[in-house]
Structure formats: structure tokens, C-alpha cells
Design a protein around this motif. Structure first.
Motif: not given
Length: 140
Positions: A89-94
Motif C-alpha cells: 500500500l505504501v509503495g503504491s501511495n508514497p
């Protein structure tokens, strides 16, 4: 003597009053039920405050139940999988904040454990969701 009979002409006007009544009732029903449908199926009692910031729908939202179960995207995530799911999730929404909606009776330890795993996964910003006490009292 010519008798003129008045013909009874049928008026072809449509009475729309019942139609508008039905439309208004449907509108009211949709206005009441839509907010309930927009929330996930997990029941979490969020703590109430008098002042709260506005909510950004682009944030990563996480629910923590009073038993300590973690829910992301409406699905329960096991403790050993939390870090992996958060990494995705963090990788797709930095740069997005992780909004934690913890139950008001949940142990503080559950929230801290989740935040530790999320930090390891790369999350940098956290926010705690609260319910506006003044708005809640007006709705009652």
C-alpha cells in the motif's frame, strides 16, 4: 332547431403530484442509507473529540478492532502479513498518511504494534481518526 351538444372532451393531462411524492421519498431514503453503505462492514467505535481535521480520501485507511484485529481495504490482515500488505500500500501511495481508525476500547498496545510494523514497511506519516463530538451530538 339545431341542438348543439357539448361533447365531453377527455383531458389528456398527467397528474404528476403522486410521481413527485414518490421521487421525494426515494431521495430521502437514499440520503439516509448512502452514508451507512459507504462505511466498511467492520464496527469500530472511534473516540470522540470536539475538534477534528478534515479527512482525505486518498490516505491509507486501517481499522483496528477492540480485539486487536487489523483490517485494510475491508479485509482482515493477519499479524504476520501486516508488514507485507503495508509495504504494497505504501509503495503504491508514497507520501500518503496512514489513518488509523482504532476502536475506543482497543488497547494502546495494538495501535503501537501496528505502527511499528507499518514503519518497518516504509510508512512515514500517521494520523488517528476521531469522530467530532459536536456533530455526533447534533445528529442525536
Amino acid at each position: 332547431m339545431i341542438s348543439h351538444r357539448k361533447r365531453n372532451k377527455v383531458k389528456s393531462e398527467i397528474n404528476i403530484a403522486p410521481f413527485t411524492d414518490v421521487i421525494l421519498v426515494l431521495l430521502i431514503i437514499f440520503m439516509i442509507t448512502t452514508p451507512a453503505l459507504m462505511q466498511t462492514g467492520i464496527k469500530v467505535n472511534i473516540p470522540k473529540t470536539e475538534v477534528s481535521d478534515s479527512e482525505d480520501s486518498t490516505n491509507i485507511e486501517v481499522l483496528i478492532s477492540k480485539e486487536g484485529y487489523v483490517y485494510m481495504d475491508g479485509k482482515q490482515v493477519r499479524d504476520e502479513n501486516v508488514e507485507g500488505v503495508m509495504r504494497e500500500l505504501v509503495g503504491s501511495n508514497p507520501g500518503k498518511s496512514v489513518v488509523i481508525r482504532g476502536d475506543e476500547t482497543a488497547k494502546y498496545d495494538y495501535v503501537i504494534q501496528f505502527m511499528d510494523k507499518a514503519k518497518k514497511a516504509g510508512a512515514k506519516k500517521f494520523a488517528l481518526a476521531v469522530e467530532n463530538k459536536i456533530t455526533t451530538e447534533r445528529l442525536r
